[in-house]
Design an enzyme around this catalytic site. Structure first.
Site, PDB file in Angstrom:
ATOM      1  N   LEU A 512       9.886  42.790  13.114  1.00 15.12           N
ATOM      2  CA  LEU A 512       8.672  44.043  13.432  1.00 15.12           C
ATOM      3  C   LEU A 512       8.666  45.073  13.650  1.00 15.12           C
ATOM      4  O   LEU A 512       8.329  44.992  15.389  1.00 15.12           O
ATOM      5  CB  LEU A 512       7.901  42.647  14.183  1.00 15.12           C
ATOM      6  CG  LEU A 512       5.974  43.580  14.025  1.00 15.12           C
ATOM      7  CD1 LEU A 512       5.167  43.614  13.254  1.00 15.12           C
ATOM      8  CD2 LEU A 512       4.497  42.427  15.208  1.00 15.12           C
ATOM      9  N   GLU A 514       8.218  49.535  14.081  1.00 17.52           N
ATOM     10  CA  GLU A 514       8.592  50.486  13.011  1.00 17.52           C
ATOM     11  C   GLU A 514       9.769  51.818  12.956  1.00 17.52           C
ATOM     12  O   GLU A 514       9.924  52.003  12.364  1.00 17.52           O
ATOM     13  CB  GLU A 514       7.631  51.301  13.227  1.00 17.52           C
ATOM     14  CG  GLU A 514       6.357  50.974  12.291  1.00 17.52           C
ATOM     15  CD  GLU A 514       5.362  49.521  13.155  1.00 17.52           C
ATOM     16  OE1 GLU A 514       4.741  48.775  12.344  1.00 17.52           O
ATOM     17  OE2 GLU A 514       6.733  49.521  14.499  1.00 17.52           O
ATOM     18  N   PHE A 537       0.926  50.476   9.042  1.00 19.05           N
ATOM     19  CA  PHE A 537      -0.386  50.501   8.361  1.00 19.05           C
ATOM     20  C   PHE A 537      -0.143  52.185   8.494  1.00 19.05           C
ATOM     21  O   PHE A 537       1.096  52.345   9.803  1.00 19.05           O
ATOM     22  CB  PHE A 537      -0.954  50.085   9.206  1.00 19.05           C
ATOM     23  CG  PHE A 537      -2.613  48.435   8.683  1.00 19.05           C
ATOM     24  CD1 PHE A 537      -2.705  48.311   7.559  1.00 19.05           C
ATOM     25  CD2 PHE A 537      -0.780  47.514   8.506  1.00 19.05           C
ATOM     26  CE1 PHE A 537      -3.167  47.405   7.300  1.00 19.05           C
ATOM     27  CE2 PHE A 537      -1.793  46.554   8.390  1.00 19.05           C
ATOM     28  CZ  PHE A 537      -2.877  46.404   7.202  1.00 19.05           C
ATOM     29  N   PRO A 543       5.372  53.901  16.750  1.00 18.52           N
ATOM     30  CA  PRO A 543       7.019  53.738  16.859  1.00 18.52           C
ATOM     31  C   PRO A 543       7.935  54.591  16.588  1.00 18.52           C
ATOM     32  O   PRO A 543       8.909  55.013  16.778  1.00 18.52           O
ATOM     33  CB  PRO A 543       6.646  52.245  17.237  1.00 18.52           C
ATOM     34  CG  PRO A 543       5.240  51.692  17.183  1.00 18.52           C
ATOM     35  CD  PRO A 543       4.556  52.913  16.553  1.00 18.52           C
ATOM     36  N   HIS A 584      -6.896  50.367  11.740  1.00 19.60           N
ATOM     37  CA  HIS A 584      -6.863  50.416  10.703  1.00 19.60           C
ATOM     38  C   HIS A 584      -7.305  51.082   9.042  1.00 19.60           C
ATOM     39  O   HIS A 584      -7.636  50.869   8.373  1.00 19.60           O
ATOM     40  CB  HIS A 584      -7.027  48.603   9.972  1.00 19.60           C
ATOM     41  CG  HIS A 584      -6.282  47.690  10.830  1.00 19.60           C
ATOM     42  ND1 HIS A 584      -6.484  47.745  11.785  1.00 19.60           N
ATOM     43  CD2 HIS A 584      -5.114  46.809  10.275  1.00 19.60           C
ATOM     44  CE1 HIS A 584      -5.608  46.051  11.989  1.00 19.60           C
ATOM     45  NE2 HIS A 584      -4.692  46.033  11.396  1.00 19.60           N
TER      46      HIS A 584
END
Length: 784
Positions: A512, A514, A537, A543, A584
């Site tokens: 997890l 990015e 997303f 990041p 989101h």
């Protein structure tokens, strides 16, 4: 020389035999360094000054055979290798000194030195294989690159910004080492980003070793990126990456350790610890002041901590670490304690934040002086031999300087070269192919056809791998055979079934993280692979922004075309989800279209999605592929499968609805909403609206825009993201600049409110552009 000496303690290290006493520090100003004494028990064995001094030189004569006999005691280094070791160290220092001189003369424009790191880095260079192993250095690594075969002239050509600078063609600062011939991959000025590239590079090497067929070029007549990517690999290759101790505070360093450990990857981390991150001391950057203690519990690693000013000890540590890696045991860390006898760079003055006593204590450990006197003490060279070697080095540096200063400088006409691939443009005719009807005539969603496209391309191209958060069907191998498990395949199911067909070597779940996903993909792509990665997303892409802006977009341009990383980054984006809320529903494409070097597309329907994605995969540029979540399963724009060769070139807009009275330019999820508003305009107001779907945001189809605006003379630019500073502002500005005489009304924009998307649907519907907003804008403009 050895990893542990005996004698008095200086700055946390014990002075061992061969260390130079206070008066014998390297000055960097004479023909050779001024040495007055060296510790050997209680005996001073040599006295020497430079050629301008008056003290006579007294040193042991060279005894024939001594160097060879002592090789086993000297980390396996023969007499000749030890002499070459010192020559490379001294060559690095004198190149630094020459650059400092040139900077003061304003003949170069920046300087940052390797001084104090030379022993550790020459050791690494001599323990590794240039053009066989891979290298991700940082800006202190001059001595490493010289040891690998980089020349002083090549380094000075970069310093002056010459057109023939082989590292960057005058685009990068000095000390950004790059050589395709030596497998030295272009670095940036960022700190720690290279650690993830090294991990991805190592993963690519292992992948090719297990899938050697993937390294082959495509068949004759097949046009894709592989034609321009020569692949070499070795089963026992090592990937070197270096980093300063201060940079180990960066998250990407730790993310890389996680993956290197889990994958037992053949990565050699060299931590060059000179005690300072510019002016910040090690104890502030690192809890406890020692990075080795913090990382000691990572599994599968070999760890070594060494006095990096001790040439023989450094070489022994490097050889042992490299042997561990080549044997397939996993990664290694060599943490070398070095010194920084010069300031951080020529823009810095360390006397503003370091005491004279501390600087002097570091000077006692200068690796140049240590190595000089050790050679004398051991009888490997006498003073005349060292003098002769140093004069030869100075002459080499002078010749290189003369050639570099005479070189043609980088010219303005070269500026735009290598921003994108010079070999294969995704805007070309080869990417425009027709629909080929198949037996599958069902109407498919955008999600379905994206999945179809990835499967098609993975079947034809073994270099493609897919990874990201939750993209695999399952993670544990034992679960792959469990028929009761349907599999995840992404939070939106876009990658469902890929792992079941292609296996865990080609489709897997990432941590997890990015930046980890993006950085590893960059490393793989530099080796000729084609990673298709997913950022789960758009809202969590930030990041990865450092990797995207400073690495992905710049690899080709900053290396003057020597390296590139044409990967595909898939990103579900946008709102209209009902309840998607702040985290989101984000857009923000204008931030990325403002970054040269990356192609950006955003389809509005299923057929465009499969055609554009296939182009993205086969082209030779990095692509940010934005997939609107609201359109994944939308009834709008469904299409039959167009066959495995259907492609759409980038930079070619689609006329969704022709018209003559007013133009609307848009893309993504605003397309179906604009279409509904346009049809309503025709029914209720008798206004014939032309709707243009850009499809590709960078590049965009200016010719289509100009043609439409000249026809209708009125234009609205609409997008889902915030109106202010949005993508539409650039289009509107250019229309105003270049098509002003064709306009009958001001250019209008429609976008979201200048805020974030709220959770309550009443808020979301007001914040994001809706059919009513578009209809009102069209009505107002038509009436102007």
């Amino acid at each position: 020389m050895g990893c542990r000496g005996r004698g008095d303690t200086v700055s946390g290290f014990r002075i061992g035999e061969g260390m130079v006493v206070e008066r014998g520090v390297y000055s960097g100003r004479g023909e050779m360094s001024r040495i007055l004494g060296v510790v050997k028990g209680d005996e001073t064995v040599a006295q020497r000054q430079g050629s301008n001094g008056k003290t006579a030189v007294r040193a042991p004569e060279v005894v024939a055979g001594e160097g060879e006999r002592a090789a086993a005691e000297n980390g396996g280094l023969s007499r000749e290798q030890l002499i070459e070791f010192y020559r490379l160290m001294y060559l690095s220092r004198r190149t630094d000194d020459r650059e400092i001189q040139l900077k003061k003369q304003q003949k170069i424009f920046f300087q940052i030195s390797c001084a104090g790191h030379e022993a550790l880095l020459v050791a690494a260079g001599m323990a590794l294989r240039p053009g066989y192993d891979w290298f991700f250095p940082y800006y202190r690594d001059r001595a490493l690159c010289l040891a690998l075969g980089n020349t002083v002239e090549e380094q000075l050509l970069q310093a002056v910004g010459a057109a023939e600078d082989t590292a960057s063609g005058g685009r990068q600062m000095p000390s950004h080492w790059t050589s395709k011939r030596l497998n030295i991959v272009s670095p940036s000025s960022s700190t720690a980003t290279q650690c993830l590239h090294a991990v991805g590079c190592a993963e690519a090497g292992q992948y090719y070793s297990r899938h050697p067929e993937a390294a082959k070029k495509p068949a004759a007549g097949v046009v894709d990126y592989r034609e321009f990517k020569d692949v070499t690999f070795h089963a026992d290759e090592v990937v070197y990456v270096s980093i300063g101790e201060g940079s180990t505070s960066q998250g990407e360093f730790w993310e890389s350790l996680n993956t290197a450990s889990n994958g037992r990857l053949p990565v050699l981390y060299v931590i060059e610890d000179n005690g300072y991150a510019i002016s910040t001391p090690v104890e502030v950057n690192t809890p406890g002041g020692n990075i080795s203690k913090l990382i000691a519990n990572f599994p599968h690693f070999h760890f070594a901590e060494v006095d990096g000013t001790d040439a023989v000890a450094s070489y022994a540590a490097m050889v042992e670490a490299v042997a561990y890696i080549r044997a397939g045991n996993g990664p290694a860390v060599v943490h070398g304690h070095v010194v920084r006898p010069y300031s951080h760079s020529q823009s810095d003055d360390e006397t503003n934040y370091r005491s004279a006593e501390e600087i002097q204590a570091d000077a006692l450990r200068d690796p140049i002086s240590r190595m000089q006197m050790w050679l004398l003490r051991e009888g490997i060279l006498d003073a005349e031999g060292i003098n002769r070697l140093e004069r030869a080095v100075d002459e080499e540096v002078q010749r290189a300087t003369d050639r570099a200063l005479a070189a043609v400088l980088a010219q303005p006409e070269s500026i735009l070269k290598h921003v994108y691939s010079e070999d294969l443009s995704p805007t070309g005719a080869e990417f425009e192919t027709p629909v080929q009807p198949t037996a599958d005539t069902a109407e498919h969603t955008m999600l379905d056809l994206i999945n179809h496209c990835i499967k098609d391309e993975m079947r034809r191209d073994e270099r493609i791998v897919v990874f990201g958060e939750d993209v695999a069907d399952v993670t544990r191998d034992a679960d792959r055979t469990d028929a009761k498990l349907k599999g995840k395949g992404g939070v939106f199911k876009v990658t469902h079934g890929l792992q079941k067909e292609f296996g865990s070597e080609r489709v897997w779940n990432s941590p997890l993280a990015e930046a980890n996903i993006t950085g590893r993909a960059i490393g793989m792509a530099t080796r000729g692979m084609k990673p298709i990665v997913e950022i789960q997303f758009f809202d969590y892409i930030w990041p990865a922004m450092h990797q995207m802006r400073n690495e992905l977009a710049l690899m080709r341009w900053r290396s003057n075309g020597e390296f590139s990383c044409p990967l595909v980054m898939r990103v579900p984006a946008g709102g209209y989800l009902t309840g998607g809320s702040i985290y989101h529903s984000q857009s923000g494409e204008s931030i990325f279209t403002h970054t040269p070097g990356v192609r950006i597309v955003m389809p509005s329907n299923a057929l465009d999605a499969i055609g554009l994605l296939r182009t993205a995969i086969r082209c030779d540029d990095p692509v940010l592929f934005l997939e609107h979540k609201n359109l994944y399963r939308s009834v709008f724009g469904r299409a039959a499968y167009p066959g495995p060769e259907y492609m759409i070139p980038f930079g070619k807009a689609a006329v969704v609805k022709p018209g003559k009275d007013l133009t609307v330019i848009t893309y993504g999820a605003v397309v179906p909403r604009a279409l509904e508003a346009a049809r309503r305009m025709e029914r209720e107001r008798g206004v014939d609206v032309e709707l243009l779907d850009l499809r590709s945001l960078s590049p965009y189809d200016w010719d289509a825009i100009a043609t439409s605006v000249k026809k209708t003379s009125k234009v609205i630019v609409a997008h889902e993201d915030m109106k202010s500073w949005g993508y539409g502002a650039e289009i509107a500005a250019r229309i105003g600049e270049e098509l002003f005489d064709d306009l009958d009304a001001p250019v209008r924009r429609v976008g979201a409110m200048d805020t974030f998307v709220g959770y309550q649907p009443l808020l979301e519907n007001e914040i994001l552009p809706q059919v009513e907003h578009l209809f009102k804008a069209m009505s107002d403009l038509a009436a102007y």
